[in-house]
Design an enzyme around this catalytic site. Structure first.
Site, PDB file in Angstrom:
ATOM      1  N   TYR A  28       0.813  -1.209   0.000  1.00 21.70           N
ATOM      2  CA  TYR A  28       0.000   0.000   0.000  1.00 21.70           C
ATOM      3  C   TYR A  28       0.852   1.267   0.000  1.00 21.70           C
ATOM      4  O   TYR A  28       0.407   2.303  -0.466  1.00 21.70           O
ATOM      5  CB  TYR A  28      -0.909   0.028   1.240  1.00 21.70           C
ATOM      6  CG  TYR A  28      -2.192  -0.738   1.102  1.00 21.70           C
ATOM      7  CD1 TYR A  28      -2.182  -2.113   0.921  1.00 21.70           C
ATOM      8  CD2 TYR A  28      -3.415  -0.086   1.169  1.00 21.70           C
ATOM      9  CE1 TYR A  28      -3.363  -2.825   0.818  1.00 21.70           C
ATOM     10  CE2 TYR A  28      -4.605  -0.787   1.065  1.00 21.70           C
ATOM     11  CZ  TYR A  28      -4.569  -2.152   0.883  1.00 21.70           C
ATOM     12  OH  TYR A  28      -5.746  -2.856   0.778  1.00 21.70           O
ATOM     13  N   LYS A  75       3.409 -15.222   2.936  1.00 22.33           N
ATOM     14  CA  LYS A  75       3.657 -15.988   1.706  1.00 22.33           C
ATOM     15  C   LYS A  75       5.162 -16.234   1.654  1.00 22.33           C
ATOM     16  O   LYS A  75       5.864 -15.826   0.715  1.00 22.33           O
ATOM     17  CB  LYS A  75       3.138 -15.183   0.495  1.00 22.33           C
ATOM     18  CG  LYS A  75       3.144 -15.936  -0.815  1.00 22.33           C
ATOM     19  CD  LYS A  75       2.095 -17.036  -0.897  1.00 22.33           C
ATOM     20  CE  LYS A  75       2.244 -17.822  -2.193  1.00 22.33           C
ATOM     21  NZ  LYS A  75       1.386 -19.033  -2.221  1.00 22.33           N
ATOM     22  N   ASP A 114      -2.581 -18.384   1.116  1.00 27.53           N
ATOM     23  CA  ASP A 114      -3.567 -19.111   0.305  1.00 27.53           C
ATOM     24  C   ASP A 114      -4.240 -20.194   1.147  1.00 27.53           C
ATOM     25  O   ASP A 114      -5.458 -20.393   1.083  1.00 27.53           O
ATOM     26  CB  ASP A 114      -2.933 -19.686  -0.985  1.00 27.53           C
ATOM     27  CG  ASP A 114      -1.600 -20.381  -0.754  1.00 27.53           C
ATOM     28  OD1 ASP A 114      -1.066 -20.324   0.378  1.00 27.53           O
ATOM     29  OD2 ASP A 114      -1.077 -20.992  -1.708  1.00 27.53           O
ATOM     30  N   ASP A 166      -6.264  -7.026   4.190  1.00 30.64           N
ATOM     31  CA  ASP A 166      -7.398  -6.423   3.477  1.00 30.64           C
ATOM     32  C   ASP A 166      -8.278  -7.524   2.895  1.00 30.64           C
ATOM     33  O   ASP A 166      -9.498  -7.529   3.070  1.00 30.64           O
ATOM     34  CB  ASP A 166      -6.867  -5.505   2.365  1.00 30.64           C
ATOM     35  CG  ASP A 166      -8.009  -4.900   1.561  1.00 30.64           C
ATOM     36  OD1 ASP A 166      -8.967  -4.417   2.189  1.00 30.64           O
ATOM     37  OD2 ASP A 166      -7.944  -4.926   0.318  1.00 30.64           O
ATOM     38  N   ASP A 192     -12.173  -9.207   4.524  1.00 30.79           N
ATOM     39  CA  ASP A 192     -13.467  -9.278   3.816  1.00 30.79           C
ATOM     40  C   ASP A 192     -14.010 -10.705   3.870  1.00 30.79           C
ATOM     41  O   ASP A 192     -15.213 -10.922   4.086  1.00 30.79           O
ATOM     42  CB  ASP A 192     -13.320  -8.849   2.348  1.00 30.79           C
ATOM     43  CG  ASP A 192     -13.558  -7.361   2.138  1.00 30.79           C
ATOM     44  OD1 ASP A 192     -13.369  -6.594   3.103  1.00 30.79           O
ATOM     45  OD2 ASP A 192     -13.919  -6.955   1.009  1.00 30.79           O
TER      46      ASP A 192
HETATM   47  C1  IPM Z   1     -10.351  -1.406   3.909  1.00 30.44           C
HETATM   48  C2  IPM Z   1     -10.595  -0.855   2.538  1.00 30.44           C
HETATM   49  C3  IPM Z   1      -9.431   0.046   2.142  1.00 30.44           C
HETATM   50  C4  IPM Z   1      -8.166  -0.775   2.197  1.00 30.44           C
HETATM   51  C5  IPM Z   1      -9.595   0.718   0.753  1.00 30.44           C
HETATM   52  C6  IPM Z   1     -10.877   1.520   0.687  1.00 30.44           C
HETATM   53  C7  IPM Z   1      -8.408   1.558   0.386  1.00 30.44           C
HETATM   54  O1  IPM Z   1     -10.779  -1.887   1.631  1.00 30.44           O
HETATM   55  O2  IPM Z   1     -10.246  -0.613   4.872  1.00 30.44           O
HETATM   56  O3  IPM Z   1     -10.254  -2.624   4.047  1.00 30.44           O
HETATM   57  O4  IPM Z   1      -7.837  -1.461   1.236  1.00 30.44           O
HETATM   58  O5  IPM Z   1      -7.488  -0.733   3.224  1.00 30.44           O
HETATM   59 MG    MG Z   2     -10.860  -3.816   2.472  1.00 33.83          MG
END
Ligand code: IPM
Ligand code: MG
Length: 368
Positions: free
Chosen positions: A147, A196, A228, A252, A256
């Protein structure tokens, strides 16, 4: 006590969910003789529209002068919104990365907990004939890695070529590893460090430093897992995890995934912490532009982020517990936004479908 909160509602569903979190926060604080004052600042697309940049230096200053930041979500539809025609450093997400870096918020805590009341919404099959039951927390490094490494796009021998750089130094790894072990000490004392290391140098350094840090915590067990495999284990057997420690990009993606198995991405809160008690609190999900302005978003991730704020930045354990209890009671009373409605029609019939603001009201009404 009056706590000073920098409030960043942001884009998409951000203003709707932050309004509900503020409502719940005000209710719980009033109950214990405290209050909050809010300083609203713009970040993301709304800031681009007003100031031409996703985050102004004044906004960062305002945040610095507050005790904590409560944030909604930022960004828009990446294929249709004009914000994504701008150069990358002027797009909404650049504001989020800038505030994380400027405030030194290197430790991102994302708890993924499956409420018994939502086991119907968990997409995973039952385990040995029993509903799923897991409670894990992702500790994601937030100010390094891909990032923040150098990036550019150039033409090499007439061929467009893009480069992103993954960089970690040992100090960055050490401090986030310590965060993970500290968190584990207050939980089931198990850290799974995800990397990884079969391919990346950053991951090999990650493994070495994490192992060194683990020597400072003899009571905590440490396992290493390839990313993975971790993606697979999260949907196979999430019960095995207590604390997952990982770098920025992997965190990240995996967070999710972890949020979805709790029933909905609308349930997962997060805290981004630095070396002091200051923190930024936001849901892990995005701005959901497709449902923005319809008052149907699930505000619970943001409400639970406000609870994390009380716990981590203000040490208000009673108030934080009260919010979590109220959320649980709301769910056990069958109150559901659409994203957490059971797919089964018979079960859904016994639930009460509510809007975003009604969900906020329902939680506020159940604060003890
Ligand atoms: C999160 C989001 C952010 C990230 C994006 C919006 C830049 O997906 O906070 O997880 O990737 O960190
Ligand atoms: Mg995210």
């Amino acid at each position: 006590m009056t706590i000073k909160i920098c409030r960043i509602s942001g884009d998409g569903i951000g203003p709707e969910i932050v309004a509900e979190a503020s409502k719940v926060l005000d209710t719980v604080l009033a109950g214990s003789g405290n209050s909050a004052v809010y300083q609203d600042v713009l970040m993301g697309g709304c800031s681009i529209d007003k100031y031409g940049v996703p985050l102004t230096d004044e906004a960062i200053d305002t945040a610095r002068k507050c005790d904590a930041v409560l944030q909604g979500s930022i960004g828009g539809n990446t294929t249709t919104s004009p914000w994504y025609k701008l150069p990358p450093e002027k797009r909404p997400e650049a504001g989020l990365l800038k505030i994380r870096k400027a405030l030194g918020l290197y430790a991102n805590l994302r708890p993924a907990y499956l409420y018994g009341e939502l086991s119907e919404s968990c997409p995973l099959a039952e385990k040995n004939g029993e509903p799923r039951k897991f409670d894990l927390i992702m500790v994601r490094e937030l100010t390094g890695g891909l990032y923040f490494g150098a990036r550019h796009t150039e033409e090499v021998n007439g061929i467009l070529t893009a480069t992103d750089t993954d960089v970690y130094n040992e100090n960055e790894i050490r401090r986030i590893a310590r965060t993970a072990f500290d968190v584990a000490m207050k939980r089931r004392k198990k850290v799974t460090s995800v990397d990884k290391a079969n391919v990346l140098d950053t991951s090999r350094l990650w493994r070495k430093i994490t192992k060194e840090v683990s020597a400072e915590y003899p009571e905590v067990s440490l396992d290493n897992m390839l990313v993975d495999n971790c993606a697979m284990q999260l949907v196979r057997d999430p019960e095995q995890f207590d604390v997952i420690l990982t770098e920025n990009m992997f965190g990240d993606i995996l967070s999710d995934e972890a949020s979805m198995i709790t029933g909905s991405i609308g349930m997962l809160p997060s805290a981004s912490l630095c070396e002091t008690s200051f923190g930024l609190y936001e849901p892990s999900h995005g701005s959901a532009p497709d449902i923005a302005g319809k008052n149907i978003a699930n505000p619970l991730a943001t409400i639970l982020s406000a609870s994390m704020m009380l716990r981590y930045s203000f040490n208000m354990t009673k108030e934080a517990d009260a919010i979590e209890e109220a959320v649980r009671k709301t769910l056990s009373d069958g109150i559901r936004t659409t994203d957490i409605m059971p797919a089964d029609k018979v079960k859904a019939a016994s639930m009460k479908p509510v809007s975003c603001s009604e969900m906020g009201d329902a939680v506020a009404a159940r604060i003890k």
